[in-house]
Design a protein around this motif. Structure first.
Motif, short mmCIF file in Angstrom:
data_model
loop_
_atom_site.label_atom_id
_atom_site.label_comp_id
_atom_site.label_asym_id
_atom_site.label_seq_id
_atom_site.Cartn_x
_atom_site.Cartn_y
_atom_site.Cartn_z
N ILE A 143 0.90 -1.26 0.05
CA ILE A 143 -0.12 0.10 -0.03
C ILE A 143 0.80 1.24 -0.07
CG2 ILE A 143 -1.67 1.24 1.48
CD1 ILE A 143 -2.76 -1.24 2.11
N GLU A 144 1.92 1.27 0.76
CA GLU A 144 2.95 2.25 0.97
C GLU A 144 3.85 2.43 -0.34
OE1 GLU A 144 2.12 4.79 2.99
OE2 GLU A 144 0.67 3.49 3.96
N LYS A 145 4.25 1.29 -0.87
CA LYS A 145 5.09 1.15 -1.78
C LYS A 145 4.54 1.91 -3.21
CE LYS A 145 7.45 -2.13 -4.96
NZ LYS A 145 7.72 -3.38 -5.38
N ARG A 146 3.22 1.58 -3.28
CA ARG A 146 2.46 2.31 -4.53
C ARG A 146 2.55 3.85 -4.75
NH1 ARG A 146 -3.86 1.23 -3.48
NH2 ARG A 146 -3.78 2.77 -1.97
N TRP A 147 2.74 4.35 -3.69
CA TRP A 147 2.78 5.66 -3.52
C TRP A 147 4.32 6.42 -3.96
CZ3 TRP A 147 -1.50 7.69 -3.72
CH2 TRP A 147 -2.76 7.32 -3.15
N VAL A 148 5.09 5.34 -4.13
CA VAL A 148 6.50 5.79 -4.32
C VAL A 148 6.74 5.10 -5.87
CG1 VAL A 148 8.89 5.45 -3.70
CG2 VAL A 148 7.25 5.71 -1.96
N THR A 149 6.37 4.16 -6.29
CA THR A 149 6.79 3.47 -7.31
C THR A 149 5.48 2.61 -7.89
OG1 THR A 149 8.54 2.13 -8.51
CG2 THR A 149 8.04 1.35 -6.27
N LYS A 150 5.63 2.20 -9.19
CA LYS A 150 4.34 1.26 -9.71
C LYS A 150 4.63 -0.06 -9.14
CE LYS A 150 3.01 1.87 -13.75
NZ LYS A 150 3.00 2.01 -15.35
#
Length: 88
Positions: A19-26
């Motif tokens: 969930i948090e990763k998707r704000w940084v990268t695809k």
């Protein structure tokens, strides 16, 4: 079958990481499917996902209003690294 389910279904910890990763990268297509499946059956992670989105959009809105850079400068990164080294 059990091995396949372990690959498909995520732990809550891994789901929140995605969930948090998707704000940084695809996310990869597999990660997207895993996350969607997990949040479909886990109400707590679905709530976390909604809260994360609200926070992220609020931060973006503040950034646009105040023109605050969202990335750390090299100098700030170095200061953080030095502070972390001192705590070891």
């Amino acid at each position: 079958m059990k091995k396949m389910m372990n690959i498909i279904m995520l732990s809550c910890k891994k789901a929140t990481e995605l969930i948090e990763k998707r704000w940084v990268t695809k996310l990869s297509p597999v990660e997207k499917i895993q996350l969607k499946m997990h949040t479909a059956v886990c109400g707590q992670c679905a709530t976390y996902e909604k809260q994360s989105e609200i926070i992220e959009k609020s931060l973006e809105k503040i950034n646009k209003q105040e023109n605050v850079p969202m990335k750390l400068s090299s100098e700030k990164k170095e200061q953080i690294l030095e502070a972390l080294k001192k705590t070891k």
